[in-house]
Design a protein around this motif. Structure first.
Motif, short mmCIF file in Angstrom:
data_model
loop_
_atom_site.label_atom_id
_atom_site.label_comp_id
_atom_site.label_asym_id
_atom_site.label_seq_id
_atom_site.Cartn_x
_atom_site.Cartn_y
_atom_site.Cartn_z
N GLY A 168 -4.82 -7.35 -5.56
CA GLY A 168 -4.07 -7.05 -6.78
C GLY A 168 -2.60 -7.34 -6.57
N SER A 169 -1.75 -6.36 -6.79
CA SER A 169 -0.31 -6.54 -6.62
C SER A 169 0.05 -6.58 -5.14
N ASN A 170 0.86 -7.54 -4.77
CA ASN A 170 1.32 -7.63 -3.39
C ASN A 170 2.82 -7.40 -3.27
N ILE A 171 3.40 -6.72 -4.26
CA ILE A 171 4.83 -6.44 -4.28
C ILE A 171 5.10 -5.08 -3.64
N ILE A 172 5.88 -5.08 -2.55
CA ILE A 172 6.27 -3.85 -1.87
C ILE A 172 7.57 -3.34 -2.47
N SER A 173 7.56 -2.14 -2.96
CA SER A 173 8.77 -1.55 -3.57
C SER A 173 9.69 -1.02 -2.48
N HIS A 174 10.09 -1.93 -1.61
CA HIS A 174 10.90 -1.52 -0.46
C HIS A 174 11.57 -2.77 0.10
N PHE A 175 12.41 -2.60 1.13
CA PHE A 175 13.07 -3.73 1.76
C PHE A 175 12.44 -4.08 3.11
N CYS A 176 11.46 -3.28 3.57
CA CYS A 176 10.78 -3.55 4.84
C CYS A 176 9.37 -2.97 4.77
N CYS A 177 8.61 -3.21 5.82
CA CYS A 177 7.21 -2.78 5.85
C CYS A 177 7.09 -1.42 6.53
N GLU A 178 7.27 -0.37 5.76
CA GLU A 178 6.97 0.98 6.22
C GLU A 178 5.60 1.36 5.70
N LEU A 179 4.83 2.06 6.51
CA LEU A 179 3.46 2.39 6.12
C LEU A 179 3.35 3.10 4.78
N PRO A 180 4.19 4.09 4.46
CA PRO A 180 4.05 4.76 3.15
C PRO A 180 4.17 3.80 1.97
N SER A 181 4.91 2.70 2.14
CA SER A 181 5.07 1.73 1.05
C SER A 181 3.88 0.79 0.94
N LEU A 182 3.05 0.68 1.98
CA LEU A 182 1.89 -0.21 1.96
C LEU A 182 0.66 0.46 1.34
N PHE A 183 0.54 1.77 1.49
CA PHE A 183 -0.67 2.46 1.03
C PHE A 183 -0.94 2.27 -0.46
N PRO A 184 0.06 2.32 -1.36
CA PRO A 184 -0.24 2.13 -2.79
C PRO A 184 -0.79 0.75 -3.14
N LEU A 185 -0.63 -0.23 -2.24
CA LEU A 185 -1.10 -1.60 -2.53
C LEU A 185 -2.56 -1.81 -2.13
N SER A 186 -3.17 -0.81 -1.50
CA SER A 186 -4.54 -0.96 -1.03
C SER A 186 -5.52 -0.76 -2.18
N CYS A 187 -6.54 -1.63 -2.24
CA CYS A 187 -7.59 -1.45 -3.25
C CYS A 187 -8.73 -0.60 -2.70
N THR A 188 -8.65 -0.21 -1.43
CA THR A 188 -9.55 0.81 -0.89
C THR A 188 -8.77 2.11 -0.79
N ASP A 189 -9.46 3.20 -0.73
CA ASP A 189 -8.83 4.52 -0.76
C ASP A 189 -8.01 4.75 0.51
N PRO A 190 -6.68 4.90 0.39
CA PRO A 190 -5.83 5.10 1.57
C PRO A 190 -5.59 6.57 1.92
N THR A 191 -6.39 7.48 1.30
CA THR A 191 -6.13 8.91 1.51
C THR A 191 -6.19 9.29 2.98
N ALA A 192 -7.20 8.77 3.69
CA ALA A 192 -7.34 9.09 5.11
C ALA A 192 -6.12 8.61 5.90
N ASN A 193 -5.61 7.41 5.56
CA ASN A 193 -4.43 6.88 6.25
C ASN A 193 -3.19 7.72 5.95
N GLU A 194 -3.08 8.17 4.69
CA GLU A 194 -1.93 9.00 4.31
C GLU A 194 -1.96 10.33 5.05
N PHE A 195 -3.15 10.92 5.14
CA PHE A 195 -3.28 12.18 5.89
C PHE A 195 -2.99 11.98 7.37
N LEU A 196 -3.47 10.85 7.91
CA LEU A 196 -3.23 10.56 9.32
C LEU A 196 -1.74 10.40 9.59
N LEU A 197 -1.05 9.65 8.72
CA LEU A 197 0.38 9.42 8.93
C LEU A 197 1.17 10.72 8.78
#
Length: 310
Positions: A168-197
């Protein structure tokens, strides 16, 4: 998953889309990056050159300066390139690599700051035993543990991101690749990754590094209050004020960024700039301007260089 189209690169939203603003930002951040490199390199050189600074406090400070160079260099070259580019892109693998080193540097710096807090505790509360308590093997071990903790924390979080599919969208609402900014771009559920982080960062900061800092400064404050003379209190506090300023700058913004949910707001970008860019610039200034020993060592080095060239 067959209905999704996957992509191989991300596009940074950046700090501004206006060309004239981007030109100004390029000049501003280029100046910040060069000053960061120069300030931290000078700090490392002064500490290595002057034998008066070969004590535990400056041993840690030298490693902090090296970490600040690494931390800023993870994001700044890419950011500067994007200011001059029409297409602010990075490959998926490049983005994951950047997020790995970003989290590694950040966690290692947080660990090192806690080690430096313990060093200040030993200096203020046990001044006669300071060199015995903070011996060279212990200092070296603490620095190594800081790097290992940063590496493991980053490795675990970045290994699990490979289970996500980006589409889908590959636009990161940020100036660098931080993990919290990548999770919203996933088309699979990133809940486990968010909890892990959030869990790993909360456990790392809340159970390991932050308690050591709070313990050290609670004992330091108690020891300072027991000093009868105001001159003695001022001298004791001056040994800790630089480190306390750095801790507040780094921890305050980093905790806000990684514990609060990602929203892609401009505030998140400002906060990230604070702990990943501005703090690395300010650290050598804070330690040199508020530390008489560093200023004296820098003056001695400059005088010797002047005499050698003269």
């Amino acid at each position: 998953m067959n209905n999704f189209s996957f992509f191989t690169e991300f596009i940074f939203l950046g700090l501004s889309a206006a060309p004239h603003i981007q030109a100004l930002l390029f000049v501003l951040f280029l100046g910040i990056y060069l000053l960061t490199l120069m300030g931290n390199l000078v700090m490392i050189l002064v500490i290595r050159w002057d034998s008066h600074l070969h004590i535990p406090m400056y041993f840690f400070l030298g490693h902090l300066s090296f970490l600040d160079i690494c931390f800023s260099s993870v994001t700044m070259p890419q950011m500067l390139q994007n200011f001059l580019s029409q297409k602010k892109s990075i490959s998926v693998w490049g983005c994951i690599t950047q997020s790995f080193f970003f989290l590694l540097s950040g966690c290692a710096e947080a660990s090192l700051l806690s080690a430096m807090a313990y060093d200040r505790y030993a200096a203020v509360c046990h001044p006669l035993l300071y060199t015995v308590v903070m011996n060279r093997p212990l200092c070296t071990t603490m620095v190594r543990v800081a790097w290992v903790i940063g590496f493991l924390n980053s490795l675990v979080n970045n290994l699990f991101i490979h289970k996500l599919y980006f589409c889908g969208s590959n636009i990161i609402s940020h100036f660098c690749c931080e993990l919290p900014s990548l999770f919203p771009l996933s088309c699979t559920d990133p809940t486990a990754n968010e909890f892990l982080l959030s869990g790993s960062v909360s456990a790392f900061l809340g159970l390991l590094t932050l308690p050591l800092i709070l313990f050290s400064y609670s004992r330091i404050i108690s020891a300072i209050l027991n000093i009868r003379s105001s001159e003695g209190q001022g001298k004791a506090f001056s040994t800790c004020s630089s480190h306390l300023t750095v801790v507040l700058l780094f921890y305050g913004t980093a905790l806000f960024r990684y514990i609060s949910p990602a929203s892609g707001s401009a505030l998140e970008r400002v906060v990230s700039i604070q702990y990943s860019v501005i703090t690395s610039l300010l650290n050598p200034l804070i330690y040199s301007l508020k530390n008489q020993e560093v200023k004296a060592a820098l003056q001695r080095m400059l005088r010797q260089q002047t005499c050698a060239t003269g």
